[in-house]
Design a protein around this motif. Structure first.
Motif, short mmCIF file in Angstrom:
data_model
loop_
_atom_site.label_atom_id
_atom_site.label_comp_id
_atom_site.label_asym_id
_atom_site.label_seq_id
_atom_site.Cartn_x
_atom_site.Cartn_y
_atom_site.Cartn_z
N ARG A 71 0.85 -1.36 0.08
CA ARG A 71 0.09 0.06 -0.04
C ARG A 71 0.89 1.34 -0.05
NH1 ARG A 71 -1.96 3.74 3.38
NH2 ARG A 71 -0.91 2.93 5.28
N PHE A 72 0.80 2.05 -1.11
CA PHE A 72 1.68 3.11 -1.27
C PHE A 72 0.79 4.57 -0.67
CE2 PHE A 72 3.56 0.21 -4.11
CZ PHE A 72 4.80 0.65 -3.77
N SER A 73 1.41 5.43 -0.08
CA SER A 73 0.67 6.71 0.46
C SER A 73 0.10 7.52 -0.90
CB SER A 73 1.60 7.65 0.84
OG SER A 73 2.54 8.24 0.23
N ALA A 74 -1.05 8.38 -0.50
CA ALA A 74 -1.76 9.18 -1.71
C ALA A 74 -0.52 9.96 -2.37
CB ALA A 74 -2.66 9.95 -1.04
N GLN B 104 2.67 9.16 -2.84
CA GLN B 104 3.54 8.45 -3.66
C GLN B 104 2.78 7.58 -4.80
OE1 GLN B 104 7.19 8.37 -2.95
NE2 GLN B 104 7.10 7.47 -5.19
N ASP C 214 -8.92 6.87 0.15
CA ASP C 214 -8.20 8.11 0.71
C ASP C 214 -7.01 8.43 -0.13
OD1 ASP C 214 -6.40 5.81 0.98
OD2 ASP C 214 -5.75 5.97 2.90
N SER D 120 -4.62 6.42 -1.48
CA SER D 120 -3.63 5.37 -1.56
C SER D 120 -3.73 4.50 -2.64
CB SER D 120 -3.32 4.79 -0.17
OG SER D 120 -4.46 3.96 0.11
N GLU E 44 6.46 5.86 2.89
CA GLU E 44 5.60 6.00 1.72
C GLU E 44 4.92 4.73 1.20
OE1 GLU E 44 4.47 8.91 1.24
OE2 GLU E 44 6.12 9.95 2.39
N VAL E 45 5.22 3.55 2.00
CA VAL E 45 4.93 2.32 1.58
C VAL E 45 4.69 1.25 2.80
CG1 VAL E 45 7.01 1.23 1.08
CG2 VAL E 45 5.09 0.28 -0.18
N GLU E 46 3.66 0.36 2.61
CA GLU E 46 3.57 -0.57 3.63
C GLU E 46 3.08 -1.98 3.12
OE1 GLU E 46 0.16 -1.61 7.34
OE2 GLU E 46 0.11 0.14 5.96
#
Length: 328
Positions: free
Chosen positions: A253-256, A258, A278, A280, A303-305
């Motif tokens: 999951r990348f942030s909005a 990134q 959101d 992402s 920026e990533v999970e």
């Protein structure tokens, strides 16, 4: 007049005439000296293999130059009548530039005539080749270069199907070993070269980074032919250069922020991507060896999970903790 234009004009004149064209006619139409015409003719014959022949004729009748194959220039890289569009000219520039960077020694002798033709082709653009090249730059990112002699031996053995004796440095174990291998395939990946080969010591297919081959000797023995299906499975099937094991899927999951960049990237042909409310982005990619995937994940920092699989998430957590401990 540029040489490329003169070459096109010579071929165009000879293509449209039913009878031999006298030398004087060619010189008048081209507006050049005999010495210049002679040099251009040598280029056409030697570099382009143009079927241009001089007919001595009888009593000076039917005496002159002929293009023995009137359809010769059709589809030729350097000399079709309509020649190239501006976009094709600039594409050729990129080929010209890339060919000078892609590898030391690989097919240099065979590629040089092609590079010569591309250089001539570039002369048909509104801008000169030098002007175009001065405004295009290719930066090598994390590229590794090895001695051209080793690369050339590896390339020759791969194409000619000979075994190789290599001195290989395994960086992860800080060990050097001498192996006899049967080259199967050369791979250019992320500006670096790799050799897929059958290792006779390990009795299996292995992947060797060419920057770790410190010596390479071509042997007389013919190379062992490994199963092509096995090689196809080993390289390129999953994410990265390393693959061949059990296939798993990484869910990231990348942030909005990134996501704006990642959504335009291709990590793997079979990847899956979906946007969340959101902003992402969830990206799913197949992998069978996590080494390279780990490096790509870690470079995105916060920026990533990693959502799945649990073992990949745990390894990323462990590495981030170790990295943080160095700054505490």
């Amino acid at each position: 007049m540029a040489q490329a234009a003169r070459l096109r004009d010579i071929v165009a004149i000879l293509e449209t005439r039913k009878h031999p064209v006298p030398r004087e006619v060619l010189l008048n139409e081209l507006g050049v000296s005999y010495a210049t015409f002679k040099r251009d003719l040598e280029v056409l014959r030697d570099q382009f293999q143009a079927p241009i022949r001089w007919l001595p004729g009888e009593a000076r009748r039917e005496r002159g130059y002929v293009l023995e194959d009137k359809g010769w220039s059709s589809g030729k890289l350097g000399l079709p009548r309509a020649w190239f569009t501006s976009s094709e000219i600039y594409a050729l520039l990129m080929i010209d530039t890339l060919a000078s960077h892609i590898a030391p020694g690989l097919l240099t002798e065979h590629l040089q005539p092609l590079i010569t033709r591309i250089t001539l082709a570039l002369s048909a653009a509104d801008d000169t080749p030098e002007d175009i090249r001065s405004r295009v730059q290719i930066l090598a990112s994390a590229a590794r270069r090895r001695d051209a002699a080793h690369f050339e031996n590896v390339a020759q053995a791969t194409v000619r199907r000979n075994r190789l004796e290599i001195l290989y440095f395994t960086k992860s174990r800080n060990e050097r070993s001498t192996r006899v291998v049967s080259p199967q395939r050369l791979i250019h990946y992320k500006e670096n070269w790799y050799l897929v080969a059958w290792c006779h010591r390990a009795e299996g297919t292995r992947l060797f980074a060419l920057d770790s081959i410190e010596d390479a000797k071509i042997l007389k023995e013919p190379a062992f032919e490994a199963d092509k299906a096995v090689i196809d499975t080993m390289v390129g099937k999953d994410f990265g250069i390393y693959s061949g094991g059990e296939r798993k899927w990484a869910k990231l999951r990348f942030s909005a922020l990134q996501a704006r960049w990642v959504e335009a990237e291709v990590w793997h042909p079979e990847q899956k991507a979906s946007h969340l409310d959101d902003g992402s982005l969830v990206l799913e990619v197949p992998f069978s060896d996590q080494r390279e995937l780990l490096l790509d994940i870690l470079k995105f920092g916060p920026e990533v999970e990693v959502l799945e699989p649990p073992e990949l998430r745990k390894e990323v957590q462990s590495r981030l903790r170790r990295a943080l401990s160095q700054y505490e």
